[in-house]
Design a protein around this motif. Structure first.
Motif, PDB file in Angstrom:
ATOM      1  N   GLN B  20       0.694  -1.114   0.206  1.00 54.00           N
ATOM      2  CA  GLN B  20      -0.085   0.303  -0.704  1.00 54.00           C
ATOM      3  C   GLN B  20       0.969   1.309   0.141  1.00 54.00           C
ATOM      4  O   GLN B  20       0.382   2.228  -0.597  1.00 54.00           O
ATOM      5  N   ASP B  21       2.137   0.915   0.314  1.00 55.19           N
ATOM      6  CA  ASP B  21       3.243   2.128   0.918  1.00 55.19           C
ATOM      7  C   ASP B  21       4.300   2.238  -0.162  1.00 55.19           C
ATOM      8  O   ASP B  21       4.585   3.293  -0.076  1.00 55.19           O
ATOM      9  N   LEU B  22       4.105   1.519  -1.417  1.00 56.16           N
ATOM     10  CA  LEU B  22       5.130   1.872  -2.630  1.00 56.16           C
ATOM     11  C   LEU B  22       6.139   1.352  -2.018  1.00 56.16           C
ATOM     12  O   LEU B  22       7.116   1.525  -2.891  1.00 56.16           O
ATOM     13  N   GLN B  23       6.585   0.945  -0.554  1.00 55.27           N
ATOM     14  CA  GLN B  23       7.906   0.440  -0.369  1.00 55.27           C
ATOM     15  C   GLN B  23       8.048  -0.857  -0.828  1.00 55.27           C
ATOM     16  O   GLN B  23       9.775  -1.088  -0.661  1.00 55.27           O
ATOM     17  N   ASN B  57       1.587  -5.798   3.106  1.00 56.34           N
ATOM     18  CA  ASN B  57       1.352  -5.152   3.603  1.00 56.34           C
ATOM     19  C   ASN B  57       0.844  -5.234   5.170  1.00 56.34           C
ATOM     20  O   ASN B  57       1.059  -4.327   6.009  1.00 56.34           O
ATOM     21  N   ALA B  58       0.804  -6.980   6.108  1.00 50.98           N
ATOM     22  CA  ALA B  58       1.023  -6.214   7.348  1.00 50.98           C
ATOM     23  C   ALA B  58       2.665  -6.800   7.500  1.00 50.98           C
ATOM     24  O   ALA B  58       2.751  -7.586   8.544  1.00 50.98           O
ATOM     25  N   GLY B  59       3.379  -6.946   6.039  1.00 49.04           N
ATOM     26  CA  GLY B  59       4.830  -7.365   7.344  1.00 49.04           C
ATOM     27  C   GLY B  59       4.852  -8.779   7.385  1.00 49.04           C
ATOM     28  O   GLY B  59       6.307  -9.364   7.855  1.00 49.04           O
ATOM     29  N   ARG B  60       3.870  -9.719   6.900  1.00 50.29           N
ATOM     30  CA  ARG B  60       4.473 -10.815   6.282  1.00 50.29           C
ATOM     31  C   ARG B  60       4.234 -11.709   5.427  1.00 50.29           C
ATOM     32  O   ARG B  60       3.841 -13.093   4.767  1.00 50.29           O
ATOM     33  N   ALA B  61       4.623 -11.141   4.285  1.00 53.21           N
ATOM     34  CA  ALA B  61       4.507 -12.075   3.059  1.00 53.21           C
ATOM     35  C   ALA B  61       5.961 -12.570   2.360  1.00 53.21           C
ATOM     36  O   ALA B  61       6.815 -11.976   2.663  1.00 53.21           O
ATOM     37  N   ALA B  62       6.228 -13.709   1.862  1.00 49.61           N
ATOM     38  CA  ALA B  62       7.239 -14.302   1.836  1.00 49.61           C
ATOM     39  C   ALA B  62       8.002 -13.901   0.801  1.00 49.61           C
ATOM     40  O   ALA B  62       7.103 -13.669  -0.101  1.00 49.61           O
ATOM     41  N   GLY B  63       9.320 -13.332   0.291  1.00 51.08           N
ATOM     42  CA  GLY B  63       9.725 -13.270  -0.756  1.00 51.08           C
ATOM     43  C   GLY B  63       9.739 -11.620  -0.697  1.00 51.08           C
ATOM     44  O   GLY B  63       9.854 -11.606  -2.291  1.00 51.08           O
ATOM     45  N   ALA B  64       9.066 -11.416  -0.123  1.00 48.42           N
ATOM     46  CA  ALA B  64       9.489  -9.561  -0.465  1.00 48.42           C
ATOM     47  C   ALA B  64      10.369  -8.624  -0.755  1.00 48.42           C
ATOM     48  O   ALA B  64      11.672  -8.938   0.315  1.00 48.42           O
ATOM     49  N   ARG B  65      10.488  -8.065  -1.477  1.00 51.28           N
ATOM     50  CA  ARG B  65      11.346  -7.503  -1.294  1.00 51.28           C
ATOM     51  C   ARG B  65      11.300  -5.474  -1.236  1.00 51.28           C
ATOM     52  O   ARG B  65       9.893  -5.454  -1.646  1.00 51.28           O
ATOM     53  N   VAL B  66      12.542  -5.138  -2.068  1.00 55.92           N
ATOM     54  CA  VAL B  66      12.150  -3.091  -1.695  1.00 55.92           C
ATOM     55  C   VAL B  66      11.807  -3.591  -3.566  1.00 55.92           C
ATOM     56  O   VAL B  66      11.956  -4.050  -4.312  1.00 55.92           O
ATOM     57  N   PHE B  67      10.617  -2.394  -3.245  1.00 54.41           N
ATOM     58  CA  PHE B  67      10.433  -1.972  -4.563  1.00 54.41           C
ATOM     59  C   PHE B  67      10.796  -0.976  -5.521  1.00 54.41           C
ATOM     60  O   PHE B  67      10.856   0.445  -4.709  1.00 54.41           O
ATOM     61  N   ASP B  68      11.163  -0.934  -6.192  1.00 55.54           N
ATOM     62  CA  ASP B  68      11.043  -0.266  -7.270  1.00 55.54           C
ATOM     63  C   ASP B  68      11.149   0.538  -8.444  1.00 55.54           C
ATOM     64  O   ASP B  68      10.898  -0.410 -10.109  1.00 55.54           O
ATOM     65  N   ARG B 307      -1.202  13.380  -6.535  1.00 55.41           N
ATOM     66  CA  ARG B 307      -0.999  12.969  -5.536  1.00 55.41           C
ATOM     67  C   ARG B 307      -2.454  13.663  -4.674  1.00 55.41           C
ATOM     68  O   ARG B 307      -3.866  14.326  -5.304  1.00 55.41           O
ATOM     69  N   PHE B 308      -2.582  13.561  -3.203  1.00 59.89           N
ATOM     70  CA  PHE B 308      -3.834  13.609  -2.761  1.00 59.89           C
ATOM     71  C   PHE B 308      -4.415  14.663  -2.521  1.00 59.89           C
ATOM     72  O   PHE B 308      -2.926  15.750  -2.942  1.00 59.89           O
ATOM     73  N   ALA B 309      -5.014  15.218  -2.231  1.00 53.70           N
ATOM     74  CA  ALA B 309      -5.630  16.551  -1.876  1.00 53.70           C
ATOM     75  C   ALA B 309      -4.880  17.244  -1.215  1.00 53.70           C
ATOM     76  O   ALA B 309      -4.665  18.537  -0.502  1.00 53.70           O
ATOM     77  N   ASP B 310      -4.900  16.475   0.369  1.00 49.64           N
ATOM     78  CA  ASP B 310      -3.827  16.964   1.466  1.00 49.64           C
ATOM     79  C   ASP B 310      -2.149  16.756   0.972  1.00 49.64           C
ATOM     80  O   ASP B 310      -1.144  16.529   1.746  1.00 49.64           O
ATOM     81  N   GLY B 311      -1.370  16.636  -0.059  1.00 50.58           N
ATOM     82  CA  GLY B 311      -0.447  16.235  -0.286  1.00 50.58           C
ATOM     83  C   GLY B 311       0.330  15.146  -0.354  1.00 50.58           C
ATOM     84  O   GLY B 311       1.434  14.642  -1.044  1.00 50.58           O
ATOM     85  N   ARG B 312      -0.087  14.026   0.206  1.00 49.76           N
ATOM     86  CA  ARG B 312       0.360  12.883   0.034  1.00 49.76           C
ATOM     87  C   ARG B 312       0.376  12.052  -0.970  1.00 49.76           C
ATOM     88  O   ARG B 312      -0.284  12.693  -2.464  1.00 49.76           O
ATOM     89  N   ASP B 313       1.759  11.675  -1.777  1.00 54.41           N
ATOM     90  CA  ASP B 313       2.083  10.638  -2.843  1.00 54.41           C
ATOM     91  C   ASP B 313       0.748   9.845  -3.230  1.00 54.41           C
ATOM     92  O   ASP B 313      -0.050   9.350  -2.611  1.00 54.41           O
ATOM     93  N   GLY B 314       0.523  10.129  -4.645  1.00 56.74           N
ATOM     94  CA  GLY B 314      -0.646   9.456  -4.966  1.00 56.74           C
ATOM     95  C   GLY B 314      -0.102   7.866  -5.072  1.00 56.74           C
ATOM     96  O   GLY B 314       0.606   7.728  -4.772  1.00 56.74           O
ATOM     97  N   PRO B 315      -0.776   7.215  -5.592  1.00 50.81           N
ATOM     98  CA  PRO B 315      -0.015   5.373  -5.778  1.00 50.81           C
ATOM     99  C   PRO B 315      -0.585   5.351  -6.989  1.00 50.81           C
ATOM    100  O   PRO B 315       0.006   3.446  -6.815  1.00 50.81           O
ATOM    101  N   PHE B 316       0.444   5.420  -8.034  1.00 48.11           N
ATOM    102  CA  PHE B 316       0.332   4.839  -9.370  1.00 48.11           C
ATOM    103  C   PHE B 316       2.703   5.338  -8.956  1.00 48.11           C
ATOM    104  O   PHE B 316       2.756   4.759 -10.267  1.00 48.11           O
ATOM    105  N   GLY B 317       2.776   6.350  -8.386  1.00 49.94           N
ATOM    106  CA  GLY B 317       4.912   6.219  -8.389  1.00 49.94           C
ATOM    107  C   GLY B 317       5.016   6.823  -9.143  1.00 49.94           C
ATOM    108  O   GLY B 317       3.386   7.405  -9.818  1.00 49.94           O
TER     109      GLY B 317
END
Lengths: 326, 326
Positions: B20-23, B57-68, B307-317
């Motif tokens: 969800q956080d694109l990380q 998103n819960a931090g328990r997915a096997a094989g997760a890596r940094v999103f680039d 970007r969202f109205a409150d300035g947060r990054d949008g979801p698309f990268g």
């Protein structure tokens, strides 16, 4: 070499090698899963396909069966791109009069071309589901080529060498929707429902003398509800396929499997008839003062087949389609 | 749910579920070979993908890596169709003035849309090879949707329910070539080289309140060579995506994976800036008497991020591309 695609329920169908006389065919799953696959790996698979083709023609191909065009999809049921030119200027000039649109700038020197949908082509004998007779249902008989990969900025001469296969096309058109879409400047969309193809795609060498100057030197015989409609000759194309490919690749590369169409085959001589109704209608208006022929009705059929100059059947098989209410 | 496609040398790349956080991201080859594959079998694979997304998103997915995002292709590196509307009428009206083209008939009531090439999309940080600066190189920031299968004749309301994913687009344009192609009536071809996409495709629910009335209610922030260019808001779209899909499906069905674009995001308020150079130029002409801004040069960069109205990054990268000599 002659190739076709058997309808087997999968999106790309399965590849058939077809005999020179169109009587026999053999599936070749061990060489390529589909024609799309074969076109992607052409240099690799072409020798194996040619070997099967030779064996089939010699009557010694294992697994050969009767070839049935009606069981085929379009050679490529979906393609990376479908780009259709209007390379018979006679047709374009007549259509300008039919649509009463302003003259297209540089029409004699720069090809015109639209990008069509390429995700859902119709087979040679598939019914054509359309929403309304009021849309002005029309056929358009054409020739086309399937390319290998084409680099951006290719010359017309080099582009001709990118031709892998030659095909025969019925570019279904909805004439009541065309003029509005032309006036938007954004081009055809609703006016061009799914395009249909004759079953057999052939390498240019199969055409012999009938592949010359980058053009298909065959007559395209068109019948509407069993009556002769026209048999214009493909050699009268004003731009050759190399010029059309180069036009398409001016600002981007083309991926293997791209299909480039000639536009409606059309001859200056009135005696040749036409390969679409719209052209006959505007000829009627010019020569007789009014359009007399209507467009197609649900239940109508159109049949298209190329022929050599000596009357022999052309190499693509037959398009024979019926329009139905969608 | 957020999805992306890792560049792995294959035509369709391989599917990633993105947090969800694109990380973080996790490959899911056991669920679907590619996003194209997933879109074809959406109802079947969606629950499994959602399960992985929740675990990630819960931090328990096997094989997760940094999103680039830079290692990604377009979410769909190739698609069955790419149809781009011009649904922000403010942009269309300004462009008519820029191109000095006649008014498009029924512009307020019937969407205009062109069929683009869909065989060879560019990734979010891919260089953009083009043949000449003289062609008037321009970006166009847009939003778009990826559909499931759409039946012919669908209503705009039913069409909205066919939306599977929402995407962010840079529709590269060559402005010197556009007016001629519009005048032919056949639409854009050379004027529209390969289109680029932000890395992440999202299900509409990811947008929360920012997916409303069939529109993406986000600002699209555009920078050219590091300088602010504009941040027009997607909510000002005059036709919603359901209307655009229904327009495209008027005379044919659409296959799963079809991409429909909004056209350049554009707001009436001058303060929003623009999402393409051509629009800024015509505004300069109207407001200041002459066009002052030139088009892009080789080496120039464009960056786009919602970007969202409150300035947060949008979801698309992020789209961040450089134009290079092709």
């Amino acid at each position: 070499m002659k190739l076709a695609t058997l309808a087997d329920g999968r999106l790309d169908g399965s590849l058939l090698v077809v005999s020179q006389d169109l009587q026999r065919a053999v599936p070749v799953p061990a060489i390529a899963a589909s024609l799309h696959d074969a076109v992607q790996r052409w240099d690799e698979v072409q020798p194996s396909l040619a070997e099967v083709y030779d064996a089939l023609n010699a009557g010694r191909a294992a697994g050969a069966r009767v070839f049935d065009g009606a069981a085929c999809t379009a050679p490529l049921p979906r393609a990376p791109q479908w780009l259709d030119g209007s390379a018979f200027l006679n047709h374009g000039r007549l259509m300008e009069q039919a649509f009463n649109t302003p003259p297209i700038p540089d029409f004699d020197t720069v090809p015109v071309m639209y990008q069509g949908a390429s995700d859902d082509f119709l087979g040679p004998q598939a019914d054509v589901p359309l929403p309304s007779e009021a849309d002005g249902i029309d056929f358009e008989g054409e020739f086309g080529v399937v390319t290998g990969p084409v680099p951006m900025g290719v010359s017309p001469e080099a582009a001709l060498r990118c031709v892998r296969l030659v095909v025969q096309i019925n570019d279904w058109s909805l004439r009541a929707l065309g003029p509005h879409e032309m006036k938007t400047g954004f081009g055809f969309l609703q006016a061009k429902p799914s395009t249909a193809f004759a079953p057999v795609a052939v390498t240019p060498d199969e055409l012999g003398e009938a592949w010359r100057d980058g053009r298909v030197q065959l007559k395209l015989h068109v019948q509407w509800n069993g009556e002769r409609f026209g048999e214009p000759h493909g050699g009268e194309m004003n731009f050759h396929f190399g010029q059309l490919i180069a036009h398409a690749a001016r600002t981007r590369r083309l991926t293997a499997g791209t299909i480039i169409g000639s536009g409606t085959v059309s001859n200056v001589a009135r005696g040749a008839g036409s390969a679409c109704i719209a052209e006959r209608r505007v000829i009627e208006k010019i020569d007789q003062g009014e359009m007399r022929t209507g467009f197609m009705k649900f239940g109508d059929r159109v049949r298209m087949q190329a022929r050599f100059a000596d009357g022999r059947d052309g190499p693509f098989g037959v398009i024979d389609q019926r329009v139905v209410r969608g």
